[in-house]
Scaffold this active site. Structure first.
Site, PDB file in Angstrom:
ATOM      1  N   HIS A 118       1.078  -1.354   0.052  1.00  0.00           N
ATOM      2  CA  HIS A 118      -0.076  -0.246  -0.096  1.00  0.00           C
ATOM      3  C   HIS A 118       0.981   1.426   0.049  1.00  0.00           C
ATOM      4  O   HIS A 118       0.211   2.480  -0.242  1.00  0.00           O
ATOM      5  CB  HIS A 118      -0.719   0.057   1.277  1.00  0.00           C
ATOM      6  CG  HIS A 118      -1.669  -1.096   1.296  1.00  0.00           C
ATOM      7  ND1 HIS A 118      -2.746  -1.555   0.349  1.00  0.00           N
ATOM      8  CD2 HIS A 118      -2.209  -1.999   2.200  1.00  0.00           C
ATOM      9  CE1 HIS A 118      -3.612  -2.470   0.639  1.00  0.00           C
ATOM     10  NE2 HIS A 118      -2.962  -2.758   1.889  1.00  0.00           N
ATOM     11  N   ASP A 121      -3.490 -12.657   5.260  1.00  0.00           N
ATOM     12  CA  ASP A 121      -4.737 -12.314   5.621  1.00  0.00           C
ATOM     13  C   ASP A 121      -5.943 -12.913   4.834  1.00  0.00           C
ATOM     14  O   ASP A 121      -7.018 -12.727   5.346  1.00  0.00           O
ATOM     15  CB  ASP A 121      -4.631 -10.662   5.846  1.00  0.00           C
ATOM     16  CG  ASP A 121      -4.222 -10.082   4.633  1.00  0.00           C
ATOM     17  OD1 ASP A 121      -4.145 -10.597   3.654  1.00  0.00           O
ATOM     18  OD2 ASP A 121      -3.968  -8.745   4.910  1.00  0.00           O
ATOM     19  N   HIS A 177      -6.137  -7.501   0.948  1.00  0.00           N
ATOM     20  CA  HIS A 177      -6.406  -6.396   0.404  1.00  0.00           C
ATOM     21  C   HIS A 177      -5.703  -5.982  -1.061  1.00  0.00           C
ATOM     22  O   HIS A 177      -4.840  -6.684  -1.258  1.00  0.00           O
ATOM     23  CB  HIS A 177      -5.748  -5.260   1.432  1.00  0.00           C
ATOM     24  CG  HIS A 177      -6.386  -5.523   2.725  1.00  0.00           C
ATOM     25  ND1 HIS A 177      -5.530  -6.377   3.674  1.00  0.00           N
ATOM     26  CD2 HIS A 177      -7.469  -5.156   3.366  1.00  0.00           C
ATOM     27  CE1 HIS A 177      -6.420  -6.284   4.946  1.00  0.00           C
ATOM     28  NE2 HIS A 177      -7.260  -5.418   4.711  1.00  0.00           N
ATOM     29  N   ASP A 184      -2.882 -11.299  -1.361  1.00  0.00           N
ATOM     30  CA  ASP A 184      -3.104 -10.515  -0.065  1.00  0.00           C
ATOM     31  C   ASP A 184      -4.826 -10.419  -0.100  1.00  0.00           C
ATOM     32  O   ASP A 184      -5.325 -10.145  -0.981  1.00  0.00           O
ATOM     33  CB  ASP A 184      -2.636  -9.147   0.163  1.00  0.00           C
ATOM     34  CG  ASP A 184      -2.548  -8.420   1.556  1.00  0.00           C
ATOM     35  OD1 ASP A 184      -1.483  -8.611   2.317  1.00  0.00           O
ATOM     36  OD2 ASP A 184      -3.620  -8.003   2.127  1.00  0.00           O
TER      37      ASP A 184
HETATM   38 ZN   LIG Z   1      -3.781  -7.143   3.483  1.00  0.00          ZN
END
Ligand SMILES: [Zn+2]
Length: 403
Positions: free
Chosen positions: A153, A276, A191, A189
């Site tokens: 990110h 995650d 996200h 991931d």
């Molecule tokens: Zn993540």
């Protein structure tokens, strides 16, 4: 080109043999991850890389020649992607352990999940140093694992989502700087890998593909991270419905991901292996077992001569340690034990976690690496996602301009 292989004569063999031998897989780690914490209440207050190192050592999977102590990226190296003013602010935050209000807001430091902590510069700079070193080590081919990497990110001039710098972007830039022209980034991931996608938007040398939970930050109402978000033809996003199981994940990997990578003919693969998306993770709602991620890594591994394997998210200390240790075991050709030997079991048993899910950890979190597979029906919306993704893929920049 398969045709060239099938007609290869014996006369061609000496040149093939004279290529530099592919080195054994290398593991980049550092002791900085053992002592550093984001703060006692942060999801990243848990040990992750240090447990992976301890577990792999206990299993005999980390002999000295394959373990490399990560260098720390210098401000000049970080400036290959990040703004110098921002880098200087992170350094000031480390030195003073505080920043004025305006600087905090401008760079998102000390707020929104990006705390000011004692190693706020040196820890993420070490993860970046690892990915930059990996890019150099991969020049001749091979596999390098930097489990502290995967901070997908990170933005050029601000922190975002627990990420201060963007080591995948720096690692990919390193590969390009060393002369590669085709790099495929696969983000597993929970996200969306927004920072890496943005770093290479419209750059036809790098294709970014992210599978993540639909509707979860940093996806936006405007469509960032959605199927229609292709970054000018250089990205594909597969938002998974809540509860996505191993069968659904495998279906998408086989019908979309593997054919896309094969079509792109990458010279290097960079995988963000955030843990995650696993069922036990407290921050997301996907339901994968670690075997789904392992199978994916093994399936994509033969599709390029170079692999940079990174970590990423993952907020259950047992789930992360078991998943990432298993990845190293598989990449380095080990046979994974069904029941962990006592020294490895003791490392997992000694972990503590303040989260409510850590109060009564099930026995298999201590005694095994592999989860039981979490198979299930392939829901209609996953089949629709695959169908729509195939249509989107037709318009993407996948052809090898350098072939
Ligand atoms: Zn993540």
């Amino acid at each position: 080109m398969p045709a060239a292989h099938s007609t290869m004569s014996c006369a061609m063999m000496p040149s093939a043999l004279s290529l530099a031998p592919v080195q054994r897989p290398l593991f980049i780690g550092s002791e900085i991850y053992r002592r550093s914490r984001y703060g006692s209440r942060h999801p990243l207050s848990i040990p992750r890389v240090s447990t992976v190192i301890d577990l792999c050592r206990a299993l005999g999977w980390l002999p000295d020649p394959v373990y490399i102590d990560s260098p720390r990226a210098t401000p000049d190296e970080l400036a290959r992607y990040h703004d110098r003013d921002y880098i200087a602010a992170v350094q000031r935050a480390e030195a003073a352990q505080t920043l004025d209000e305006e600087t905090r807001r401008r760079y998102q430091l000390g707020l929104n999940g990006n705390p000011i902590f004692p190693e706020i510069f040196s820890r993420p700079a070490t993860a970046c140093g690892g990915s930059l070193l990996a890019a150099r080590l991969l020049e001749q081919g091979g596999v390098v694992y930097n489990p502290a990497g995967g901070t997908h990110h990170g933005q050029p001039a601000r922190a975002s989502g627990f990420c201060y710098f963007n080591d995948p972007a720096l690692g990919i830039l390193g590969l390009l700087d060393h002369g590669l022209n085709r790099v495929f980034y696969l983000d597993l991931d929970a996200h969306h890998g927004d920072g890496v996608q943005q770093a290479f938007a419209e750059d036809e040398r790098v294709f970014t593909l992210s599978l993540h939970e639909a509707g979860r930050w940093p996806m936006t109402k405007e469509g960032q991270g959605g199927l229609a978000d292709t970054a000018g033809g250089t990205a594909l996003n597969l938002p998974l419905p809540q509860g996505a199981n191993d069968s659904e994940f495998e279906y998408l990997i086989d019908t979309i991901v593997l054919p896309l990578i094969a079509r792109f003919e990458p010279e290097a693969l960079v995988i963000q292996g955030g843990a995650d998306a696993l069922e036990e993770d407290p921050l997301s709602r996907l339901s994968l077992s670690n075997q789904a991620l392992w199978r994916t890594v093994l399936a994509v591994r033969p599709l390029a001569p170079r692999l940079l394997m990174l970590g990423g998210g993952g907020y259950n200390p047992w789930a992360v340690a078991r998943c990432w240790s298993g990845i190293w075991g598989l990449l380095s050709g080990q046979e994974l034990p069904t029941v962990l030997p006592p020294e490895a079991d003791a490392i997992l048993r000694a972990l503590t976690w303040r989260h409510s899910r850590g109060r009564n950890p099930p026995e298999h979190w201590f005694s095994s690496l592999a989860d039981a597979p979490r198979t299930g029906p392939i829901r209609q919306d996953v089949r629709s996602l695959a169908r729509e993704a195939l249509a989107v893929a037709d318009g993407l920049c996948l052809e090898n301009a350098y072939a």
